[in-house]
Write a protein that holds these residues in place. Sequence first.
Motif, PDB file in Angstrom:
ATOM      1  N   MET A 160       0.827  -1.204   0.000  1.00 22.72           N
ATOM      2  CA  MET A 160       0.000   0.000   0.000  1.00 22.72           C
ATOM      3  C   MET A 160       0.865   1.259   0.000  1.00 22.72           C
ATOM      4  SD  MET A 160      -3.039   1.112  -0.089  1.00 22.72           S
ATOM      5  CE  MET A 160      -3.983   2.543   0.254  1.00 22.72           C
ATOM      6  N   LEU A 161       1.952   1.234   0.758  1.00 23.35           N
ATOM      7  CA  LEU A 161       2.836   2.398   0.808  1.00 23.35           C
ATOM      8  C   LEU A 161       3.433   2.675  -0.563  1.00 23.35           C
ATOM      9  CD1 LEU A 161       4.164   4.598   2.477  1.00 23.35           C
ATOM     10  CD2 LEU A 161       5.970   2.986   3.043  1.00 23.35           C
ATOM     11  N   GLU A 162       3.770   1.611  -1.288  1.00 23.82           N
ATOM     12  CA  GLU A 162       4.335   1.765  -2.625  1.00 23.82           C
ATOM     13  C   GLU A 162       3.323   2.426  -3.566  1.00 23.82           C
ATOM     14  OE1 GLU A 162       5.978  -1.414  -5.648  1.00 23.82           O
ATOM     15  OE2 GLU A 162       7.031  -1.520  -3.729  1.00 23.82           O
ATOM     16  N   LYS A 163       2.050   2.008  -3.462  1.00 26.28           N
ATOM     17  CA  LYS A 163       1.007   2.593  -4.296  1.00 26.28           C
ATOM     18  C   LYS A 163       0.809   4.064  -3.930  1.00 26.28           C
ATOM     19  CE  LYS A 163      -3.796   2.482  -5.572  1.00 26.28           C
ATOM     20  NZ  LYS A 163      -5.118   1.968  -5.324  1.00 26.28           N
ATOM     21  N   THR A 164       0.804   4.359  -2.646  1.00 26.84           N
ATOM     22  CA  THR A 164       0.629   5.741  -2.192  1.00 26.84           C
ATOM     23  C   THR A 164       1.752   6.619  -2.710  1.00 26.84           C
ATOM     24  OG1 THR A 164      -0.565   5.029  -0.218  1.00 26.84           O
ATOM     25  CG2 THR A 164       0.424   7.212  -0.153  1.00 26.84           C
ATOM     26  N   THR A 165       2.973   6.131  -2.619  1.00 22.82           N
ATOM     27  CA  THR A 165       4.116   6.888  -3.116  1.00 22.82           C
ATOM     28  C   THR A 165       3.997   7.120  -4.615  1.00 22.82           C
ATOM     29  OG1 THR A 165       5.512   5.975  -1.377  1.00 22.82           O
ATOM     30  CG2 THR A 165       6.641   6.926  -3.280  1.00 22.82           C
ATOM     31  N   ARG A 166       3.628   6.079  -5.345  1.00 24.06           N
ATOM     32  CA  ARG A 166       3.471   6.210  -6.805  1.00 24.06           C
ATOM     33  C   ARG A 166       2.384   7.228  -7.133  1.00 24.06           C
ATOM     34  NH1 ARG A 166       4.609   4.000 -11.625  1.00 24.06           N
ATOM     35  NH2 ARG A 166       2.978   3.926 -13.192  1.00 24.06           N
ATOM     36  N   MET A 167       1.249   7.140  -6.456  1.00 26.16           N
ATOM     37  CA  MET A 167       0.153   8.074  -6.718  1.00 26.16           C
ATOM     38  C   MET A 167       0.558   9.511  -6.390  1.00 26.16           C
ATOM     39  SD  MET A 167      -2.492   6.984  -8.194  1.00 26.16           S
ATOM     40  CE  MET A 167      -2.004   5.541  -9.083  1.00 26.16           C
ATOM     41  N   ASN A 168       1.322   9.679  -5.331  1.00 29.05           N
ATOM     42  CA  ASN A 168       1.796  11.022  -4.992  1.00 29.05           C
ATOM     43  C   ASN A 168       2.680  11.588  -6.103  1.00 29.05           C
ATOM     44  OD1 ASN A 168       0.508  11.509  -2.516  1.00 29.05           O
ATOM     45  ND2 ASN A 168       2.058  10.363  -1.404  1.00 29.05           N
ATOM     46  N   TYR A 169       3.566  10.761  -6.643  1.00 31.56           N
ATOM     47  CA  TYR A 169       4.413  11.208  -7.750  1.00 31.56           C
ATOM     48  C   TYR A 169       3.581  11.508  -8.995  1.00 31.56           C
ATOM     49  CZ  TYR A 169       9.087  10.548  -5.809  1.00 31.56           C
ATOM     50  OH  TYR A 169      10.244  10.675  -5.081  1.00 31.56           O
ATOM     51  N   LEU A 170       2.673  10.582  -9.337  1.00 29.22           N
ATOM     52  CA  LEU A 170       1.847  10.812 -10.521  1.00 29.22           C
ATOM     53  C   LEU A 170       1.006  12.074 -10.351  1.00 29.22           C
ATOM     54  CD1 LEU A 170       0.642   7.208 -11.467  1.00 29.22           C
ATOM     55  CD2 LEU A 170       2.536   8.530 -12.431  1.00 29.22           C
ATOM     56  N   TYR A 171       0.492  12.276  -9.146  1.00 29.98           N
ATOM     57  CA  TYR A 171      -0.279  13.494  -8.879  1.00 29.98           C
ATOM     58  C   TYR A 171       0.599  14.727  -9.067  1.00 29.98           C
ATOM     59  CZ  TYR A 171      -3.080  16.996  -6.519  1.00 29.98           C
ATOM     60  OH  TYR A 171      -3.766  18.141  -6.222  1.00 29.98           O
ATOM     61  N   ASP A 172       1.814  14.674  -8.571  1.00 31.77           N
ATOM     62  CA  ASP A 172       2.735  15.811  -8.734  1.00 31.77           C
ATOM     63  C   ASP A 172       2.970  16.134 -10.213  1.00 31.77           C
ATOM     64  OD1 ASP A 172       3.068  16.209  -6.031  1.00 31.77           O
ATOM     65  OD2 ASP A 172       4.994  15.171  -5.923  1.00 31.77           O
ATOM     66  N   PHE A 173       3.140  15.107 -11.015  1.00 30.35           N
ATOM     67  CA  PHE A 173       3.425  15.325 -12.426  1.00 30.35           C
ATOM     68  C   PHE A 173       2.199  15.754 -13.232  1.00 30.35           C
ATOM     69  CE2 PHE A 173       7.183  12.584 -11.600  1.00 30.35           C
ATOM     70  CZ  PHE A 173       8.145  13.437 -12.087  1.00 30.35           C
ATOM     71  N   TYR A 174       1.030  15.205 -12.903  1.00 34.29           N
ATOM     72  CA  TYR A 174      -0.132  15.371 -13.780  1.00 34.29           C
ATOM     73  C   TYR A 174      -1.322  16.104 -13.159  1.00 34.29           C
ATOM     74  CZ  TYR A 174       2.461  11.785 -16.322  1.00 34.29           C
ATOM     75  OH  TYR A 174       3.439  11.091 -16.974  1.00 34.29           O
ATOM     76  N   HIS A 175      -1.175  16.659 -11.972  1.00 35.05           N
ATOM     77  CA  HIS A 175      -2.342  17.263 -11.316  1.00 35.05           C
ATOM     78  C   HIS A 175      -2.971  18.386 -12.145  1.00 35.05           C
ATOM     79  CE1 HIS A 175       0.662  20.186  -9.928  1.00 35.05           C
ATOM     80  NE2 HIS A 175      -0.349  21.021  -9.798  1.00 35.05           N
ATOM     81  N   ALA A 176      -2.201  19.073 -12.945  1.00 31.28           N
ATOM     82  CA  ALA A 176      -2.748  20.164 -13.757  1.00 31.28           C
ATOM     83  C   ALA A 176      -3.733  19.659 -14.816  1.00 31.28           C
ATOM     84  CB  ALA A 176      -1.621  20.939 -14.424  1.00 31.28           C
ATOM     85  N   LEU A 177      -3.690  18.366 -15.113  1.00 31.44           N
ATOM     86  CA  LEU A 177      -4.590  17.786 -16.108  1.00 31.44           C
ATOM     87  C   LEU A 177      -5.908  17.323 -15.495  1.00 31.44           C
ATOM     88  CD1 LEU A 177      -1.953  15.662 -18.058  1.00 31.44           C
ATOM     89  CD2 LEU A 177      -2.821  17.939 -18.636  1.00 31.44           C
ATOM     90  N   LEU A 178      -6.033  17.430 -14.183  1.00 33.95           N
ATOM     91  CA  LEU A 178      -7.238  16.988 -13.476  1.00 33.95           C
ATOM     92  C   LEU A 178      -8.181  18.159 -13.227  1.00 33.95           C
ATOM     93  CD1 LEU A 178      -5.526  14.775 -10.738  1.00 33.95           C
ATOM     94  CD2 LEU A 178      -6.475  14.016 -12.925  1.00 33.95           C
ATOM     95  N   THR A 179      -9.458  17.817 -13.002  1.00 32.28           N
ATOM     96  CA  THR A 179     -10.418  18.852 -12.626  1.00 32.28           C
ATOM     97  C   THR A 179     -10.125  19.294 -11.194  1.00 32.28           C
ATOM     98  OG1 THR A 179     -12.028  17.320 -11.688  1.00 32.28           O
ATOM     99  CG2 THR A 179     -12.201  17.768 -14.076  1.00 32.28           C
ATOM    100  N   GLN A 180     -10.710  20.403 -10.819  1.00 29.72           N
ATOM    101  CA  GLN A 180     -10.510  20.917  -9.465  1.00 29.72           C
ATOM    102  C   GLN A 180     -10.996  19.914  -8.418  1.00 29.72           C
ATOM    103  OE1 GLN A 180      -8.832  23.745  -8.804  1.00 29.72           O
ATOM    104  NE2 GLN A 180      -8.906  23.115  -6.675  1.00 29.72           N
ATOM    105  N   LYS A 181     -12.128  19.287  -8.679  1.00 31.30           N
ATOM    106  CA  LYS A 181     -12.677  18.301  -7.743  1.00 31.30           C
ATOM    107  C   LYS A 181     -11.746  17.090  -7.629  1.00 31.30           C
ATOM    108  CE  LYS A 181     -16.321  15.751  -8.777  1.00 31.30           C
ATOM    109  NZ  LYS A 181     -17.696  15.269  -9.014  1.00 31.30           N
ATOM    110  N   GLN A 182     -11.247  16.605  -8.747  1.00 30.96           N
ATOM    111  CA  GLN A 182     -10.318  15.475  -8.730  1.00 30.96           C
ATOM    112  C   GLN A 182      -9.053  15.839  -7.960  1.00 30.96           C
ATOM    113  OE1 GLN A 182     -10.127  15.040 -12.983  1.00 30.96           O
ATOM    114  NE2 GLN A 182     -11.292  13.122 -12.953  1.00 30.96           N
ATOM    115  N   GLN A 183      -8.540  17.036  -8.208  1.00 28.36           N
ATOM    116  CA  GLN A 183      -7.352  17.483  -7.485  1.00 28.36           C
ATOM    117  C   GLN A 183      -7.610  17.512  -5.986  1.00 28.36           C
ATOM    118  OE1 GLN A 183      -5.815  21.243  -8.896  1.00 28.36           O
ATOM    119  NE2 GLN A 183      -5.884  20.604 -11.030  1.00 28.36           N
ATOM    120  N   SER A 184      -8.750  18.019  -5.606  1.00 33.47           N
ATOM    121  CA  SER A 184      -9.077  18.142  -4.192  1.00 33.47           C
ATOM    122  C   SER A 184      -9.179  16.773  -3.526  1.00 33.47           C
ATOM    123  CB  SER A 184     -10.393  18.908  -4.042  1.00 33.47           C
ATOM    124  OG  SER A 184     -10.718  19.062  -2.691  1.00 33.47           O
TER     125      SER A 184
END
Length: 110
Positions: free
Chosen positions: A1-25
Amino acid sequence: MLEKTTRMNYLYDFYHALLTQKQQSYMSLYYLDDHSLGEIAEQYNISRQAVYDNIKRTEAMLEEYEKKLLLFQKFQERNDVLSQIKSSLAEGKLEEAILSQYLSALEKLD
């Protein structure tokens, strides 16, 4: 689970601008701030299931962005090459030929 969380945090850092405001939140609250589904649902006055569904869809979108753009993969590869350079420097084994290989590897990532 920690590995998935870390990966999602990185992916979010790279691609958050492509998400809607609600998704980002939702992603920020869930992965960065470690809120539970119930806490997020309460904050937005929606069901836990709605939050869960939104997060799962957003995770799939982030993975799809990574599959197409490879920003996280290239970031990891750059870090690997930099670690190798630092290791070679520390060992005193950074010859011109080896340095040239490292530079070539970095150039291929761009």
